[in-house]
Design a protein around this motif. Structure first.
Motif, mmCIF file in Angstrom:
data_model
loop_
_atom_site.group_PDB
_atom_site.id
_atom_site.type_symbol
_atom_site.label_atom_id
_atom_site.label_comp_id
_atom_site.label_asym_id
_atom_site.label_seq_id
_atom_site.Cartn_x
_atom_site.Cartn_y
_atom_site.Cartn_z
ATOM 1 N N LEU A 1 52.629 34.839 52.442
ATOM 2 C CA LEU A 1 52.438 35.416 51.167
ATOM 3 C C LEU A 1 51.824 34.239 50.390
ATOM 4 C CD1 LEU A 1 55.570 37.622 50.364
ATOM 5 C CD2 LEU A 1 53.211 38.218 51.316
ATOM 6 N N PRO A 2 52.113 33.219 50.159
ATOM 7 C CA PRO A 2 51.735 32.182 49.430
ATOM 8 C C PRO A 2 50.162 31.796 49.791
ATOM 9 C CG PRO A 2 53.626 31.277 49.933
ATOM 10 C CD PRO A 2 53.383 32.566 50.782
ATOM 11 N N LEU A 3 49.956 31.730 51.156
ATOM 12 C CA LEU A 3 48.438 31.893 51.608
ATOM 13 C C LEU A 3 47.507 32.732 51.093
ATOM 14 C CD1 LEU A 3 48.934 30.340 55.159
ATOM 15 C CD2 LEU A 3 48.562 29.096 53.172
ATOM 16 N N LEU A 4 48.159 34.160 51.090
ATOM 17 C CA LEU A 4 47.311 35.091 50.628
ATOM 18 C C LEU A 4 47.163 34.919 49.062
ATOM 19 C CD1 LEU A 4 49.053 37.997 52.732
ATOM 20 C CD2 LEU A 4 46.837 37.051 53.146
ATOM 21 N N ALA A 5 48.240 34.537 48.442
ATOM 22 C CA ALA A 5 48.343 34.433 47.003
ATOM 23 C C ALA A 5 47.185 33.519 46.538
ATOM 24 C CB ALA A 5 49.334 33.868 46.378
ATOM 25 N N VAL A 6 46.679 32.263 47.198
ATOM 26 C CA VAL A 6 45.710 31.302 47.059
ATOM 27 C C VAL A 6 44.355 32.129 47.204
ATOM 28 C CG1 VAL A 6 44.640 29.353 47.841
ATOM 29 C CG2 VAL A 6 46.991 29.161 47.607
ATOM 30 N N ILE A 7 44.296 33.135 48.128
ATOM 31 C CA ILE A 7 42.975 33.764 48.346
ATOM 32 C C ILE A 7 42.799 34.929 47.116
ATOM 33 C CG2 ILE A 7 41.795 35.214 49.703
ATOM 34 C CD1 ILE A 7 43.201 34.424 52.039
ATOM 35 N N ALA A 8 43.867 35.480 46.478
ATOM 36 C CA ALA A 8 43.905 36.075 45.345
ATOM 37 C C ALA A 8 43.481 35.356 44.233
ATOM 38 C CB ALA A 8 45.091 36.866 45.202
ATOM 39 N N LEU A 9 44.099 34.373 44.088
ATOM 40 C CA LEU A 9 43.757 33.307 42.908
ATOM 41 C C LEU A 9 42.328 32.887 42.820
ATOM 42 C CD1 LEU A 9 44.539 31.592 40.554
ATOM 43 C CD2 LEU A 9 45.131 29.914 42.085
ATOM 44 N N GLY A 10 41.875 32.745 44.121
ATOM 45 C CA GLY A 10 40.287 32.436 44.183
ATOM 46 C C GLY A 10 39.343 33.467 43.757
ATOM 47 N N LEU A 11 39.770 34.591 43.988
ATOM 48 C CA LEU A 11 39.204 35.640 43.802
ATOM 49 C C LEU A 11 39.054 35.939 42.149
ATOM 50 C CD1 LEU A 11 40.163 38.370 46.642
ATOM 51 C CD2 LEU A 11 37.844 37.065 46.567
ATOM 52 N N VAL A 12 40.260 35.873 41.500
ATOM 53 C CA VAL A 12 40.401 35.825 40.189
ATOM 54 C C VAL A 12 39.335 34.717 39.594
ATOM 55 C CG1 VAL A 12 41.975 35.638 38.179
ATOM 56 C CG2 VAL A 12 42.706 36.868 40.048
ATOM 57 N N GLN A 13 39.514 33.862 40.047
ATOM 58 C CA GLN A 13 38.653 32.662 39.191
ATOM 59 C C GLN A 13 37.065 32.932 39.465
ATOM 60 O OE1 GLN A 13 40.051 29.101 41.430
ATOM 61 N NE2 GLN A 13 41.348 28.556 40.051
ATOM 62 N N LEU A 14 36.729 34.069 40.299
ATOM 63 C CA LEU A 14 35.258 34.442 40.403
ATOM 64 C C LEU A 14 35.093 35.516 39.361
ATOM 65 C CD1 LEU A 14 34.627 34.488 44.199
ATOM 66 C CD2 LEU A 14 33.863 32.951 42.773
ATOM 67 N N LEU A 15 35.861 35.838 38.485
ATOM 68 C CA LEU A 15 35.711 37.014 37.650
ATOM 69 C C LEU A 15 35.520 36.156 36.250
ATOM 70 C CD1 LEU A 15 38.717 39.326 38.284
ATOM 71 C CD2 LEU A 15 36.374 39.499 39.144
ATOM 72 N N PRO A 16 34.750 36.797 35.403
ATOM 73 C CA PRO A 16 34.369 36.335 34.208
ATOM 74 C C PRO A 16 35.434 36.387 33.191
ATOM 75 C CG PRO A 16 33.463 38.396 34.051
ATOM 76 C CD PRO A 16 33.953 38.212 35.643
ATOM 77 N N LEU A 17 36.614 35.645 33.606
ATOM 78 C CA LEU A 17 37.582 35.532 32.434
ATOM 79 C C LEU A 17 37.615 34.485 31.353
ATOM 80 C CD1 LEU A 17 40.228 36.275 35.236
ATOM 81 C CD2 LEU A 17 39.342 37.820 33.774
ATOM 82 N N GLY A 18 37.207 34.565 30.262
ATOM 83 C CA GLY A 18 37.095 33.534 29.458
ATOM 84 C C GLY A 18 36.571 32.343 29.575
ATOM 85 N N ALA A 19 35.071 32.719 30.067
ATOM 86 C CA ALA A 19 34.155 31.705 30.483
ATOM 87 C C ALA A 19 33.953 30.607 29.361
ATOM 88 C CB ALA A 19 32.959 32.405 31.163
ATOM 89 N N GLU A 20 34.027 31.123 28.171
ATOM 90 C CA GLU A 20 33.563 30.217 27.129
ATOM 91 C C GLU A 20 34.733 29.396 26.664
ATOM 92 O OE1 GLU A 20 33.325 33.331 26.941
ATOM 93 O OE2 GLU A 20 31.082 33.714 26.960
ATOM 94 N N ALA A 21 35.954 29.862 26.943
ATOM 95 C CA ALA A 21 37.163 29.059 26.702
ATOM 96 C C ALA A 21 37.401 27.943 27.552
ATOM 97 C CB ALA A 21 38.547 29.853 26.876
ATOM 98 N N GLY A 22 37.692 26.531 26.896
ATOM 99 C CA GLY A 22 37.971 25.542 27.666
ATOM 100 C C GLY A 22 36.553 24.839 28.132
ATOM 101 N N ALA A 23 35.349 25.140 27.880
ATOM 102 C CA ALA A 23 34.213 24.732 28.363
ATOM 103 C C ALA A 23 34.240 23.202 28.330
ATOM 104 C CB ALA A 23 32.887 25.472 27.738
ATOM 105 N N ILE A 24 33.779 22.410 29.333
ATOM 106 C CA ILE A 24 33.402 21.242 29.534
ATOM 107 C C ILE A 24 32.039 20.760 28.804
ATOM 108 C CG2 ILE A 24 33.283 18.969 30.777
ATOM 109 C CD1 ILE A 24 35.178 20.852 32.883
#
Length: 545
Positions: A110-133
């Motif tokens: 399950l943790p390995l699958l959770a990492v894959i799910a987290l990576g998919l979430v990071q590919l979404l446009p979630l607050g792209a402007e927030a915390g910009a470098i």
């Protein structure tokens, strides 16, 4: 669709109820009439030729990924991922031929699958402007600062998960466990010999052909620290078997010699993190082996015998440590020893790990929840590097800090769950009365512990071959009781039943025992510890266990 448990009794123990067999052959088998008694056992599915091919593919993946420079180049990564696809195809064929899909219930998946799910979430446009470098913009429609690297990490984790899940599902007999473990031990011995031969004849050229200008190679690895990490993991298996007393007397010199060769190869890498991790690994084995023996309280061994075994284990551990430092002085001289106990001293100040770590902490502070994106560290770090290093930094040289940098607190929690579950389940397996099973669990946990210690100082698990070897150790450490010897399992279950019945007897109210036959219940439970027990030591039950 029906679900059953392979190799489990009518009342399976948690250790045995690990493989779910999903019926895929069309309509489910007809249910028995209510009046019919359930079967005593659930028959195990046949082990097909395809399942053997899956085991072969897994073993070849460990070997070939190591030989292919640790699988860090595009061509070798493509072959590695194609191998995972082949495992899936063979898995499907096995399910079609047997009518059952073997799926492990091991929590570590399950943790390995959770990492894959987290990576998919990071590919979404979630607050792209927030915390910009400053000076670095995210790609349109993606939270990750490097969407390409994030997709690549997702594919890699998917391939590793396939190999790991297949190992959990198809290493399902004592013979298969022995096959996998012996394959890893023999391969580790051969790899250590090759590394030593190459080091003494042509230390700068991999396979005596390819020279590396940016790092010190060792064996097939571009980076000697990663070879040391592989030695840590493979060395732990023969050491675990020796500490558990699972090696036949005539084979002890063979396993001891293999352990010394692996230790010597690790020391010759001149990796401080590797040597420190090896010492931690041996101390872990000594502590856990002594503790598990005390908890088991083996009935067949008196205190003097257990004390003698403890002294032998301690002598073995300290002897290996002494050999390590003797080898360092004899072959490497004082310079090698000073490196092992010294500090980083280089012309470029950015090569100091302290600087890497301090800048990585700043990245974590700016992106605490989801991180900057899996695999995005090489893109993000230059924006925080205040010293302008001469070389581009690809890794943080600390797997834990880089995990928090790339995946944030969410990724850190996922990793912590994996580690806690690994050792929790592994310690239960290490309490087995099957000596070989116990030795494998102890050795595999020690190997995982050693590489986790090494990960504080390097990025050893970012090498694909090392990550796969780590997951194979996790698999053999936590695979359930199906891989234990049947005679040992029957003895263990018999002891558990006797203890339960003894406790029930002691908790019975005394006024229920009649005066005329008051001693009868005690006589029934007093001989052998359980009523209806056979002379062989296992209690008789209606299920024939």
């Amino acid at each position: 669709m029906t679900t059953s448990i392979s190799n489990a009794s009518a009342r399976p123990s948690p250790a045995d109820a690990d493989i779910a067999l999903e019926h895929v052959g069309g309509a489910a088998p007809p249910a028995p009439p209510p009046s019919a008694a359930p079967p005593a056992t659930t028959p195990a599915p046949p082990r097909t030729l395809w399942s053997r091919f899956i085991l072969l593919t897994i073993c070849l993946a460990v070997i070939l990924s190591t030989i292919a420079f640790g699988t860090v180049h595009a061509w070798s990564l493509a072959v590695f991922q194609a191998g995972a696809g082949a495992v899936l195809v063979l898995w499907a064929i096995d399910a079609g031929r047997t009518g059952y899909l073997r799926v492990s219930k091991n929590f570590l998946q399950l943790p390995l699958l959770a990492v894959i799910a987290l990576g998919l979430v990071q590919l979404l446009p979630l607050g792209a402007e927030a915390g910009a470098i400053e000076g670095l913009t995210r790609s349109a429609g993606s939270y990750s600062y490097d969407p390409y690297a994030t997709r690549f990490v997702i594919v890699q984790f998917a391939a590793l998960t396939v190999y790991f899940a297949a190992a959990l599902a198809f290493v399902d007999t004592p013979a298969r466990l022995r096959l996998v473990v012996r394959t890893l031990v023999i391969f580790g011995f051969v790899l250590a010999l090759f590394g030593l031969m190459q080091w003494f004849t042509s230390p700068q050229a991999i396979f005596w052909v390819r020279e590396n200008k940016y790092a010190q190679p060792f064996g097939p690895y571009v980076n000697r620290h990663h070879f040391a990490a592989m030695m840590e993991m493979l060395l732990a298996l023969p050491l675990g078997l020796l500490f558990a007393g699972a090696v036949e007397r005539d084979r002890i010199p063979l396993y001891g010699f293999a352990s010394l060769v692996l230790s010597f190869a690790l020391v010759m890498t001149n990796s401080r993190g590797g040597v420190l991790s090896l010492v931690a690994e041996i101390l872990f084995l000594m502590t856990v082996a002594l503790g598990s023996a005390r908890v088991r309280g083996d009935a067949e061994a008196d205190r003097r015998t257990r004390a003698t075994a403890a002294i032998k284990r301690a002598a073995l551990g300290f002897g290996i440590i002494a050999v390590i430092f003797t080898s360092v002085l004899f072959f490497g001289g004082e310079e090698s020893l000073s490196r092992l106990v010294g500090t980083v001293n280089a012309q470029d100040p950015t090569t100091g790990r302290t600087h890497f770590w301090s800048r990585t902490v700043e990245i974590i502070e700016d992106h605490p929840v989801l991180g900057t994106g899996l695999g995005s560290f090489p893109v993000v770090y230059p924006r925080y590097d205040t010293r302008g290093g001469q070389e581009r930094l690809e890794q943080a040289h600390n797997d834990y800090l880089q995990t928090l940098s790339d995946a944030g607190i969410v990724g850190g929690v996922i990793g912590l769950l994996f580690i806690v579950a690994l050792f929790r389940v592994g310690f239960r397996r290490a309490a087995s009365r099957d000596k070989f099973r116990r030795g494998v669990a102890l050795g595999a946990l020690a190997g995982c512990f050693g590489v986790l210690v090494h990960s504080f100082f390097d990025f050893t698990l970012h090498t694909t071959a090392n990550a796969l070897a780590f997951l194979m150790l996790a698999a053999v450490a936590t695979v359930n009781g199906r891989v234990e010897d049947e005679s040992v399992k029957r003895q263990t279950h018999g002891r558990r039943r006797r203890r339960r019945r003894t406790r029930q007897h002691h908790h019975q109210p005394h006024h229920r025992v009649s005066s005329g036959g008051g001693d009868a219940p005690e006589r029934a439970l007093g001989r052998g510890g359980a009523a209806g027990e056979t002379p062989g030591g296992a209690a008789e039950t209606p299920n024939g266990e």
